[in-house]
Every structure is written in C-alpha cells, then in structure tokens.
Design an enzyme around this catalytic site. Structure first.
Site, short mmCIF file in Angstrom:
data_model
loop_
_atom_site.label_atom_id
_atom_site.label_comp_id
_atom_site.label_asym_id
_atom_site.label_seq_id
_atom_site.Cartn_x
_atom_site.Cartn_y
_atom_site.Cartn_z
N ALA A 159 0.84 -1.21 0.00
CA ALA A 159 0.00 0.00 0.00
C ALA A 159 0.87 1.25 0.00
O ALA A 159 1.95 1.26 0.59
CB ALA A 159 -0.90 0.01 1.23
N ASP A 160 0.40 2.31 -0.68
CA ASP A 160 1.08 3.60 -0.53
C ASP A 160 0.26 4.42 0.49
O ASP A 160 -0.75 3.94 1.01
CB ASP A 160 1.25 4.31 -1.87
N SER A 161 0.73 5.63 0.77
CA SER A 161 0.09 6.40 1.84
C SER A 161 -1.37 6.73 1.53
O SER A 161 -2.22 6.75 2.42
CB SER A 161 0.89 7.66 2.14
N ASP B 120 -3.34 4.79 -0.26
CA ASP B 120 -4.07 3.53 -0.07
C ASP B 120 -4.48 3.36 1.39
O ASP B 120 -5.59 2.92 1.68
CB ASP B 120 -3.21 2.33 -0.47
#
Lengths: 248, 77
Positions: free
Chosen positions: B35-37, B39
C-alpha cells in the site's frame, strides 16, 4: 459542447460565487451541465447565487477564512447535494498596501482567506474525490502570483503559494485521477478594476498585447475546460488568462 | 453475519487488490501488502463505511497492520 451524463451528475463547488469571477464560473459550470454549489459569506449572497442557478444547485453560506464555517457548510453541501467532485477555490480578498506600511492584519487576512482556505476547503473535498477516483481541483490565482505587483506583497505571496500548492497536490493525488490546476487571471473587468483612475487604467492597457481588460466569462471558460473530461491529462499547471501581459 | 476478521479481510482485499491468503494478521499494509500512503487513507475510509464509525486521524495513523485494523474495529464498532 454537450455535457456528458456523468458531467451532469457531478457536483461542482465554487467558493466566492456571489460576484465577479466566481459568479461567472458558477454560471459557466451550470451552463455546462454541472450541479453547482456556490458559496458566499452572507445569506443574501447565498440567496442571490441560488436565484442565479435556478434549481441547478444552490447557494450556501461559507466563510473560507473560518475553519468552523467551512466544516458546517461542507456538511450541509454533502447532505443536500452529495460530495463535490469539482472544486473551484475562487474566494479571495485584497488588502493592498506598500510593504513599509502594511499592517500585520492586512498580511494575515489575505494569507488566511486566499491561501489557508485552500487547505480547509480542499481537504474537506478530497475524501469524496478519492473515493470516486475522479476529481477536479481548480485554484483561481493571479498573474500577480508570478509577476509580482507593487502594493500587493501579501496577495502575491498567497497566489504564488497557491500555485505551489497546486503543483504539490497534483503529484499527490494523480494516481486517483484527480487533477489539480490553477487559472491565473490577468486584469479582468470587475468592480475592482472599474474603480481604477483613467490614467492608471490606460497605463495598464499599454502592457496588455490584446489591448483590453479580460471578461469574467473568459476566466469561466478556462475553468469549465479544466473541469471537463477532455482536460483529464492536464494537471499541476497554471493556465494564464491575461491577454498576453505575462507569457511564462 | 460474517466475523469482523472476515469483513476486515474482505475490505483489505478489495482496497489493496491483494490475495486473501496474503492478508495475514501480522501483515503491514505498506511493507507487506504494497500500500502507498493514499491507499492506507482509503482503507481507513472503507473501514469507516463498513463499520459505520468515524476513525479520528490520530487513531487512523496507528492502523498499519491487519491486526491493528481488527483490534480497532473490535474496540470501537
């Protein structure tokens, strides 16, 4: 331009829509088929916006310089119209003064209304756009943010700041198909420029290759384009609408 | 009604596009599930919706693993 069905369903929020450029933007987006919510600082202003939009949206009282007012207005908008997927941060003020005479209050008022408001209103709209995986954020800046203008250090700082904000946010939310752009008007025919003395007006016109002031509708048309599906690959940029007085 | 664990897992699978078998209790959204921030913020928004609760930002920042998400929901929903 015919509006797509999706476009018609979209709610567009325009701050500072009771007069001048904001009013023209609200009218332009309504004509393009959006459900438009325009904000004003007074109930009378909000009512006038409602009357202008004639059922295709409405007016809401919001003071962008006040966090509580923004929160309350956003709750009303969410409940009555749904999440805005197009946001036009237009509300702004000027408190012109040369730096040597500028009061802290003049500096603060301009930064708060023209720059800090972007934080408040944009943040409040971003969740809905993220969820929809589609959004348009359009910040109305000014040619003064790039060129500077004597007597407007506070305004230039806020508008230049808004353009930096535009570039940073564009990078942050691009993966969610949310575009973030600025429209930088030059000198536009409004109450403000109407009040200028003739000599100053002539001097101004001599610096504009197109030889005339801009019309509010000419700003609205740039905004409507940026909001459209057709502008989906444009993000992080500033569209200059200034008759050629500044060519980046 | 399925268990809280199942519902949380389903949301994580949907939001992050990962396989259900990868959603282990100790899995970190960012380090293990890619996940990125953004997400992680969306994941919290989805949890809020599913469990009809508001998760304050300070709490949301602490929800970084599958276990933490389940614990939060169990403690608040």
């Amino acid at each position: 331009m015919t509006a797509s069905a999706e476009q018609t369903a979209r709610v567009a929020l325009v701050t500072g829509a009771s007069r001048g450029i904001g009013k023209a933007i609200a009218a332009g987006l309504a004509a393009a088929g959006y459900t438009v919510v325009g904000t004003a600082t007074t109930q009378a202003g909000a009512d006038a916006i409602g009357a202008m939009l004639a059922g295709q949206g409405g007016g809401v009282v919001m003071d962008v310089s006040d966090a509580e007012s923004v929160t309350a207005a956003m709750a009303t908008i969410q409940a009555e119209y749904g999440a805005p997927l197009v946001l036009v941060n237009n509300a702004g003020i000027t408190r012109d003064n040369i730096m040597l005479r500028m009061k802290a209050e003049e500096w603060d008022a301009v930064i708060n209304t023209n720059l800090n408001a972007l934080f408040r209103v944009t943040r409040a709209c971003l969740k809905g756009m993220t969820k929809a995986r589609w959004g348009r954020i359009i910040n109305i800046t000014s040619v003064v943010g790039t060129m500077g203008n004597a007597g407007q250090a506070n305004y230039a700082a806020a508008k230049g700041g808004a353009e930096g904000f535009t570039r940073a946010l564009a990078r942050e939310v691009g993966s969610r198909a949310i575009t973030v752009n600025a429209v930088a008007p030059g000198f536009i025919q409004t109450d403000m420029t109407e009040a200028l003395p003739e000599a100053q007006r002539d001097n101004l016109l001599s610096q504009i290759p197109l030889g005339r002031l801009g019309q509010v509708e000419e700003i609205a048309s740039a905004v409507t384009w940026l909001a459209s599906d057709g502008a989906g690959y444009v993000t992080g940029t500033t569209v200059h609408v200034n008759g050629g007085m500044f060519t980046g | 009604m399925s268990s809280i664990e199942d519902r949380v897992t389903k949301i994580i699978v949907e939001q992050l596009g990962v396989k259900p078998e990868d959603v282990k209790l100790e899995a970190s959204f960012v380090e293990d599930l890619g996940a990125d921030s953004l997400d992680t913020v969306e994941l919290v928004m989805a949890l809020e919706e599913e469990f009809e609760t508001e998760i304050p930002d300070e709490e949301a920042e602490k929800i970084s693993t599958v276990q933490a998400a389940i614990d939060y929901v169990k403690g608040h929903a």
